[in-house]
Design a protein around this motif. Structure first.
Motif, short mmCIF file in Angstrom:
data_model
loop_
_atom_site.label_atom_id
_atom_site.label_comp_id
_atom_site.label_asym_id
_atom_site.label_seq_id
_atom_site.Cartn_x
_atom_site.Cartn_y
_atom_site.Cartn_z
N GLN A 20 51.55 54.34 41.27
CA GLN A 20 50.56 53.39 41.74
C GLN A 20 49.41 53.33 40.75
O GLN A 20 49.13 54.30 40.05
CB GLN A 20 50.15 53.75 43.16
CG GLN A 20 48.68 53.92 43.45
CD GLN A 20 48.16 55.28 43.06
OE1 GLN A 20 48.86 56.28 43.10
NE2 GLN A 20 46.93 55.34 42.63
N ARG A 21 48.77 52.18 40.68
CA ARG A 21 47.64 51.96 39.78
C ARG A 21 46.54 51.23 40.54
O ARG A 21 46.80 50.53 41.52
CB ARG A 21 48.04 51.07 38.59
CG ARG A 21 49.15 51.62 37.72
CD ARG A 21 48.60 52.60 36.70
NE ARG A 21 49.59 52.93 35.69
CZ ARG A 21 50.42 53.96 35.76
NH1 ARG A 21 50.42 54.75 36.78
NH2 ARG A 21 51.27 54.21 34.78
N ASP A 22 45.32 51.33 40.04
CA ASP A 22 44.19 50.50 40.47
C ASP A 22 44.05 50.43 41.99
O ASP A 22 43.96 49.35 42.57
CB ASP A 22 44.32 49.08 39.91
CG ASP A 22 44.45 49.06 38.39
OD1 ASP A 22 43.79 49.89 37.75
OD2 ASP A 22 45.20 48.23 37.88
N SER B 99 42.25 50.74 45.60
CA SER B 99 40.96 50.78 46.29
C SER B 99 41.22 50.95 47.78
O SER B 99 42.23 50.48 48.31
CB SER B 99 40.14 49.51 46.03
OG SER B 99 40.73 48.39 46.64
N MET C 96 37.16 51.92 44.72
CA MET C 96 38.22 52.43 43.84
C MET C 96 38.40 53.93 44.02
O MET C 96 37.42 54.67 44.08
CB MET C 96 37.90 52.13 42.37
CG MET C 96 37.81 50.65 42.03
SD MET C 96 39.30 49.71 42.38
CE MET C 96 40.40 50.33 41.12
N ASN D 64 41.48 57.35 43.26
CA ASN D 64 42.73 57.80 42.67
C ASN D 64 43.63 58.34 43.77
O ASN D 64 43.18 59.14 44.59
CB ASN D 64 42.49 58.90 41.64
CG ASN D 64 41.76 58.39 40.42
OD1 ASN D 64 42.08 57.33 39.91
ND2 ASN D 64 40.77 59.13 39.97
N LEU E 74 46.31 47.94 45.87
CA LEU E 74 46.84 48.69 44.74
C LEU E 74 47.88 47.86 44.03
O LEU E 74 48.27 46.79 44.48
CB LEU E 74 47.45 50.02 45.22
CG LEU E 74 48.41 50.03 46.41
CD1 LEU E 74 49.75 49.38 46.11
CD2 LEU E 74 48.63 51.44 46.88
N SER E 75 48.32 48.36 42.89
CA SER E 75 49.46 47.78 42.20
C SER E 75 50.42 48.92 41.87
O SER E 75 50.06 50.09 41.95
CB SER E 75 49.03 47.03 40.93
OG SER E 75 48.40 47.90 40.03
N PRO F 200 47.97 42.87 42.15
CA PRO F 200 47.34 43.56 43.29
C PRO F 200 48.07 43.25 44.60
O PRO F 200 48.43 42.11 44.85
CB PRO F 200 45.92 42.99 43.32
CG PRO F 200 45.71 42.36 41.99
CD PRO F 200 47.06 41.95 41.48
#
Length: 129
Positions: free
Chosen positions: A53-55, A57, A62, A64, A101-102, A119
């Motif tokens: 997963q990336r980015d 919130s 935001m 991690n 998330l992406s 997203p």
């Protein structure tokens, strides 16, 4: 192995269905680190994949998440994105209402990207039982 009533069940929601990879959101759970976002990952390709997963919130902030899932060809993995309780506390989040998330999916053997999603927004359903 926490099957307690603190797990928030939700109807499976397909959030990614692309290039032979399907990811479904199964609801919220709990890990020893804090809340977790439960996922089902189906690999209908002929290659070993890794999904990350990336980015991400949570409620617009935001954060991690801890997540990397390897799935063999033709297999299904039930996995989860772990969220640190301390990250939620630092941001005064007492209840997760929305996750954005992406995902990036890549070949686990060659590290070549297969695809990256845009997203994805997931509203958390807190219906009372």
């Amino acid at each position: 192995e926490d099957n307690s009533s603190s797990t928030q069940a939700q109807e499976p929601l397909v959030i990614v269905d692309q290039d032979g990879v399907k990811i479904s959101f199964l609801g919220l759970g709990e890990s020893y680190l804090g809340p977790s976002i439960k996922l089902k990952i189906e690999n209908n390709t002929d290659q070993n994949i890794t999904v990350q997963q990336r980015d991400m919130s949570i409620n617009g902030i935001m954060m991690n998440g801890i997540f990397s899932s390897d799935v063999s060809p033709g297999k299904i993995a039930n996995d989860s994105i772990d969220i640190l309780d301390s990250d939620l506390e630092e941001n005064s989040i007492s209840q997760i209402e929305n996750v954005e998330l992406s995902f990036v999916v890549f070949n686990a053997d060659s590290w070549d990207d297969i695809f990256e999603t845009g997203p994805i927004s997931i509203g958390i359903n807190y219906s009372q039982a």
